[in-house]
Design a protein around this motif. Structure first.
Motif, mmCIF file in Angstrom:
data_model
loop_
_atom_site.group_PDB
_atom_site.id
_atom_site.type_symbol
_atom_site.label_atom_id
_atom_site.label_comp_id
_atom_site.label_asym_id
_atom_site.label_seq_id
_atom_site.Cartn_x
_atom_site.Cartn_y
_atom_site.Cartn_z
ATOM 1 N N GLY A 8 0.795 -1.212 0.000
ATOM 2 C CA GLY A 8 0.000 0.000 0.000
ATOM 3 C C GLY A 8 0.830 1.265 0.000
ATOM 4 N N ALA A 83 -12.278 6.629 -1.912
ATOM 5 C CA ALA A 83 -11.752 5.267 -2.045
ATOM 6 C C ALA A 83 -10.453 5.096 -1.259
ATOM 7 C CB ALA A 83 -11.530 4.933 -3.519
ATOM 8 N N LYS A 84 -9.609 6.114 -1.248
ATOM 9 C CA LYS A 84 -8.359 6.034 -0.485
ATOM 10 C C LYS A 84 -8.649 5.883 0.999
ATOM 11 C CE LYS A 84 -5.310 8.715 -3.495
ATOM 12 N NZ LYS A 84 -4.553 9.965 -3.645
ATOM 13 N N SER A 87 -10.329 2.573 1.859
ATOM 14 C CA SER A 87 -9.323 1.520 1.803
ATOM 15 C C SER A 87 -8.459 1.516 3.061
ATOM 16 C CB SER A 87 -8.453 1.717 0.558
ATOM 17 O OG SER A 87 -7.396 0.802 0.543
ATOM 18 N N LEU A 88 -8.067 2.702 3.525
ATOM 19 C CA LEU A 88 -7.262 2.793 4.746
ATOM 20 C C LEU A 88 -8.042 2.284 5.956
ATOM 21 C CD1 LEU A 88 -5.530 6.236 4.201
ATOM 22 C CD2 LEU A 88 -4.444 3.981 4.176
ATOM 23 N N GLN A 90 -10.616 0.180 5.929
ATOM 24 C CA GLN A 90 -10.790 -1.268 5.787
ATOM 25 C C GLN A 90 -9.519 -2.024 6.150
ATOM 26 O OE1 GLN A 90 -12.046 -1.541 1.707
ATOM 27 N NE2 GLN A 90 -14.209 -1.255 2.209
ATOM 28 N N GLY A 91 -8.382 -1.482 5.756
ATOM 29 C CA GLY A 91 -7.115 -2.117 6.053
ATOM 30 C C GLY A 91 -6.664 -1.965 7.489
ATOM 31 N N ARG A 102 -18.451 -3.879 5.653
ATOM 32 C CA ARG A 102 -18.260 -4.481 4.328
ATOM 33 C C ARG A 102 -19.104 -3.822 3.241
ATOM 34 N NH1 ARG A 102 -19.116 -10.310 4.829
ATOM 35 N NH2 ARG A 102 -20.961 -9.543 5.872
ATOM 36 N N LYS A 105 -20.153 2.119 1.301
ATOM 37 C CA LYS A 105 -19.472 2.650 0.114
ATOM 38 C C LYS A 105 -18.771 3.971 0.359
ATOM 39 C CE LYS A 105 -20.880 -0.738 -2.404
ATOM 40 N NZ LYS A 105 -20.026 -1.906 -2.371
ATOM 41 N N ALA A 107 -16.381 6.448 3.040
ATOM 42 C CA ALA A 107 -15.475 6.445 4.178
ATOM 43 C C ALA A 107 -16.176 7.016 5.413
ATOM 44 C CB ALA A 107 -14.225 7.255 3.849
#
Length: 119
Positions: A8, A83-84, A87-88, A90-91, A102, A105, A107
């Motif tokens: 990442g 999305a960034k 993603s952060l 979620q990670g 899950r 959509k 953040a």
């Protein structure tokens, strides 16, 4: 190339396992501010309103003549920022917690779910 060795890039997020939410949230907020992404969590993505055509003009035309109104859109830049951050987030949570966000959509939505449940 300098980095953390993760795929990442050079950004390491703290792992949240359901304990110490307040500590995790402060660390994540600082990381997101440092990368100019906190506004996506704080304000959400900004929907661009499409100007409406002369509303209330008194024109009683047929349905075939009426132009369908397009749904509001999100700018490409805001979609990428969302999305960034998503993603952060979620990670940065364990696999056990991931099902809670899950289907989210945005953040801001994911952040709000975690805050409501663990704060």
């Amino acid at each position: 190339m300098v980095g953390s060795g993760s795929s990442g890039g050079d950004l390491q997020t703290p792992q949240f396992d359901g304990a110490n939410y307040d500590f995790w949230a402060v660390k994540m907020e600082t990381i997101l501010i440092a990368h100019d992404l906190w506004d996506v969590v704080e304000l959400g993505v900004q929907v661009q309103q499409i100007p409406e055509e002369e509303e209330g003009s008194g024109d009683e035309g047929s349905e075939a003549e009426q132009i369908p109104v397009e749904p509001p859109t999100i700018s490409r830049e805001d979609r990428i920022k969302n999305a960034k951050v998503l993603s952060l987030i979620q990670g940065a949570i364990t696999d056990e917690l991931f099902p809670r966000i899950r289907n989210e959509k945005t953040a801001k939505g994911a952040w709000d779910i975690l805050r409501r449940e663990f704060r």
